[in-house]
Design a protein around this motif. Structure first.
Motif, PDB file in Angstrom:
ATOM      1  N   VAL A  81       0.957  -1.051  -0.130  1.00 17.54           N
ATOM      2  CA  VAL A  81      -0.027   0.361  -0.252  1.00 17.54           C
ATOM      3  C   VAL A  81       0.477   1.764  -0.336  1.00 17.54           C
ATOM      4  O   VAL A  81       1.484   1.593   0.921  1.00 17.54           O
ATOM      5  N   GLY A  82       0.506   1.805  -1.586  1.00 17.39           N
ATOM      6  CA  GLY A  82       1.789   3.136  -1.307  1.00 17.39           C
ATOM      7  C   GLY A  82       0.881   4.589  -1.145  1.00 17.39           C
ATOM      8  O   GLY A  82      -0.391   3.935  -0.825  1.00 17.39           O
ATOM      9  N   HIS A  83       1.484   5.590  -1.320  1.00 22.56           N
ATOM     10  CA  HIS A  83       0.871   7.132  -1.366  1.00 22.56           C
ATOM     11  C   HIS A  83      -0.223   6.924  -2.221  1.00 22.56           C
ATOM     12  O   HIS A  83      -1.143   7.759  -1.440  1.00 22.56           O
ATOM     13  N   LEU A  84      -0.072   6.309  -3.234  1.00 15.34           N
ATOM     14  CA  LEU A  84      -1.666   6.996  -4.176  1.00 15.34           C
ATOM     15  C   LEU A  84      -2.741   5.579  -3.843  1.00 15.34           C
ATOM     16  O   LEU A  84      -1.512   4.290  -3.457  1.00 15.34           O
ATOM     17  N   ASP A  85      -3.380   5.535  -4.629  1.00 16.17           N
ATOM     18  CA  ASP A  85      -5.056   4.788  -4.091  1.00 16.17           C
ATOM     19  C   ASP A  85      -5.329   3.731  -5.049  1.00 16.17           C
ATOM     20  O   ASP A  85      -5.680   2.775  -4.977  1.00 16.17           O
ATOM     21  N   ALA A  86      -4.432   4.032  -5.379  1.00  9.07           N
ATOM     22  CA  ALA A  86      -4.361   3.192  -6.905  1.00  9.07           C
ATOM     23  C   ALA A  86      -6.557   2.900  -7.376  1.00  9.07           C
ATOM     24  O   ALA A  86      -7.043   1.639  -7.665  1.00  9.07           O
ATOM     25  N   VAL A  87      -7.294   4.083  -7.049  1.00 10.50           N
ATOM     26  CA  VAL A  87      -8.874   4.426  -7.219  1.00 10.50           C
ATOM     27  C   VAL A  87      -9.236   4.824  -8.724  1.00 10.50           C
ATOM     28  O   VAL A  87      -8.311   5.872  -8.784  1.00 10.50           O
ATOM     29  N   LYS A  88     -10.121   4.056  -9.863  1.00  9.10           N
ATOM     30  CA  LYS A  88     -10.020   3.923 -10.803  1.00  9.10           C
ATOM     31  C   LYS A  88     -11.721   4.972 -10.879  1.00  9.10           C
ATOM     32  O   LYS A  88     -12.838   4.723 -10.195  1.00  9.10           O
TER      33      LYS A  88
END
Lengths: 216, 263, 222
Positions: A81-88
């Motif tokens: 789990v990084g800083h970006l949430d990878a939500v489309k």
């Protein structure tokens, strides 16, 4: 017994040595908390552990075997789990999550696992809402729900409680605790907050100092 | 439970300067290369001057004019070696990129990066001289001749490589991305060459004279070879100078970063 | 491996459908670019018929490239790409899935619109079969080659202009044989040799491009 070990790790980013000669060990059921000021390499270390980046020196080993020898197997046991949430933004919360659950854990039962994961992070009522309407905290909850939707033994969490309220932060702690109780490992970076029980703290600042004496 | 301030590994006691020094030497401190190249640069410079002087004398004075093309044939002594070097430099870049990717040798990436502008200049020179030669030969500054067109495409491949290499804030990213590009390009060069040749035979009337005749007389071959040798040593000379420049620029970058990070 | 491939393709197709007009931009550009030519060279029917194949192919090249810029960009920006790299699926499969979805949303619509444009330009009736066959074999190659460039420009300054510089020279063989196939069909010559060369180009791209693009993506997230 399975363990995840790093030895004499060196990380170079943009021509700069971020840390050198760093070592750590996490056992099954253990937790490692990365501490240190900004720029000390907490995120970089997590990315090395995930296999996104490669160490300029040193070894990462899982159960005594070098992970560089079999990167595909290592990827399968890591949740990152990084800083970006990878939500489309164009997919609903459920669609976002089902995609990752199916990609990692297979299509069978992906829907059921998704529902359980959304409940664990307190957002089952958002299942049909497109990602574009979520707040920063809700996006983060969704991203964290991803690691429950498909099992993996090693969790690498980069500041998981950013943007989360106390309720959600408590849910992260609960998820981490139950993951460890099942023999999983957790490595997380954090600024303040309460440490997970029995966690080992690795202060990265200790591996940054003195590097000006080196090289050119 | 237990809490470590330094390293949980018993032997890891924070940064070991000597241990890290070894690693640093590999990627940031190519002293050996700097020492050796400093000695080699004057030799290559001298060789280049001698070879080009001899080559130009042979090409412009000592060799005969062509019975068909007259004095304009002398453009060949610049055009042909330039075209050779254009291909040679691109192959060299591909080889260096492969070495850089497989063995992670930092000098290989630097060599590829430093070769690109030199190769692009040779390619441009080949295009320019080809065009100058074309005017008296074909009556036009540019003809869509298969060879010239292939060289033009090669020129674009060079430009793409240079642009990609410079497009990132982190030079290491640029080196890796452009290494992949040059390898992809290298695989494509023969395919492009083949299709351009094929396209050319389809569209051009066969009466247009080829730039190079099939046979070349020894009185023309020698000047050509001397010029080609001179171009090669010139390339090696400039390559070393550029690589030294890149290394120094890397050191400056490291100093700046150290300032930023307050080390 | 088939299952992750389908999951990935389905997700990208669903995204393309949800984005609606955005995904159709390449098609609109394609039509517009072709329609510009009669204004540029004049409405003479024989001139337009003569250049129809070339115009359609060049416009298809540019339209395909235009859509490629976003192929990995959105995933790169929102962090999905990192997670895809970490997924227990070979990166080559991920790339192949994304290319397949890209072709289905751009290459296929281009193929559907091409005969219409050929009519507008007054192409010889015999050339239509050649045009469709050549586009069917050529546009997947364009998507494959372009994917390498799209992966390489991630995180760079001025991605779009850079992409055209990287990719257009590599498109030349497809362009040459694509146009030659149409011209051969229109002129009543054998179509097969050109289609075989296009197939060869497609197979070469299929073998090399996913591998190169995967390598580029791995270094992009590093």
């Amino acid at each position: 017994m399975t363990d995840f070990v790093g030895r004499q790790l060196v990380c170079v980013r943009g021509g700069r040595v971020v840390f050198a000669d760093l070592g750590f060990r996490v056992e099954a059921g253990g937790a490692l908390v990365l501490a240190g000021p900004n720029g000390s390499g907490k995120s970089s270390l997590l990315r090395l552990m995930a296999g996104l980046a490669h160490p300029a020196g040193g070894v990462l080993a899982w159960g005594g075997e070098d992970v560089a020898g079999d990167p595909a197997t290592h990827r399968a046991r890591v949740h990152y789990v990084g800083h970006l949430d990878a939500v489309k933004p164009d997919l609903t919360v459920a669609e976002n999550l089902v995609f990752w659950a199916a990609l990692r854990g297979g299509s069978d039962g992906a829907g059921a696992r998704t529902r359980t994961a959304l409940e664990a992070f307190g957002i089952p009522h958002l299942a049909d809402v497109p990602g574009r309407y979520l707040s920063a905290g809700q996006r983060r909850r969704l991203n964290l729900a991803r690691i429950l939707a498909a099992p993996a033994p090693l969790w690498l969490l980069d500041e998981p409680k950013t943007a989360l309220d106390t309720d959600a932060a408590g849910r992260v702690d609960a998820a981490v605790a139950s993951h460890r109780a099942e023999g999983g490992m957790v490595v997380m970076s954090m600024h303040g907050g309460s440490l997970p029980e029995g966690a080992v703290v690795l202060d990265l600042a200790a591996f940054n100092a003195g590097l000006e004496a080196v090289g050119c | 439970m237990k809490s470590y301030k330094k390293g949980p590994h018993p032997r890891a006691r924070g940064p070991d300067i000597r241990g890290a020094g070894n690693i640093m030497h590999r990627f940031a401190n190519p002293n050996r290369f700097m020492r050796l190249s400093q000695r080699a640069v004057p030799w290559f410079a001298a060789l280049t001057v001698v070879l080009l002087a001899a080559g130009l004398y042979l090409a412009l004075v000592a060799s005969p004019a062509d019975y068909q093309q007259g004095e304009t044939v002398r453009i060949m002594y610049v055009h042909v070696p330039s075209a050779w070097m254009a291909m040679f430099c691109y192959s060299g870049m591909a080889a260096a990129a492969a070495v850089g990717m497989i063995w992670k040798h930092p000098l290989a990436d630097l060599a590829a990066k430093s070769t690109a502008p030199i190769g692009a200049c040779f390619t441009f020179l080949a295009l320019l001289t080809g065009s100058l030669w074309g005017k008296p030969m074909w009556g036009a500054w540019w003809v869509w001749d298969a060879r010239l067109t292939s060289v033009l495409v090669l020129f674009f491949l060079y430009l793409g490589y240079i642009a990609l290499n410079n497009a990132f804030d982190d030079p290491a990213r640029g080196a890796k991305a452009s290494s992949i590009l040059v390898l992809v390009g290298f695989v494509n060069v023969p395919i492009i060459k083949f299709s351009v040749d094929w396209w050319n035979t389809l569209h051009q009337p066969a009466s247009i004279a080829r730039v190079e005749g099939p046979a070349i007389h020894a009185s023309m071959l020698w000047p050509l070879l001397v010029m080609a040798a001179g171009f090669t040593t010139y390339y090696l000379w400039v390559l070393l100078v550029r690589m030294r420049g890149e290394i120094v620029a890397g050191k400056i970058r490291a100093l700046r970063l150290r300032q930023v990070h307050g080390l | 491996m088939l299952n992750p491939l389908l999951i990935l393709i389905r997700r990208d197709l669903r995204l393309a459908v949800r984005q609606g007009m955005d995904s159709m931009m390449a098609l609109v550009f394609f039509v517009l670019a072709v329609v510009l030519f009669p204004f540029g060279v004049g409405p003479e029917a024989n001139v337009l018929a003569r250049i129809a194949a070339g115009v359609i192919w060049v416009a298809a090249l540019l339209a395909s490239m235009l859509a490629l810029e976003r192929l990995f960009q959105a995933d790169y920006e929102d962090g999905s790409l990192e997670l895809l790299v970490l997924a227990p699926v070979p990166m080559e499969v991920v790339v192949a899935a994304k290319i397949a979805a890209h072709w289905l949303t751009t290459g296929l619509p281009l193929m559907a619109a091409a005969p219409l444009l050929a009519v507008l330009l007054g192409m010889e009736a015999g050339g239509f079969a050649g045009l469709l066959a050549a586009l069917a074999l050529g546009t997947p190659s364009l998507s494959l080659i372009g994917a390498v460039g799209a992966a390489l420009i991630l995180g760079s300054r001025r991605g779009g202009v850079l992409l055209s510089l990287l990719i257009l020279p590599l498109y030349i063989p497809v362009l040459i044989f694509g146009v030659a196939a149409v011209d051969a069909a229109a002129g009543g010559y054998a179509l097969q040799p050109h289609l075989l060369v296009l197939t060869g180009l497609l197979l070469a791209a299929l073998a090399l491009a996913p591998w190169a693009a995967a390598a580029a993506l791995r270094q992009a997230v590093e």
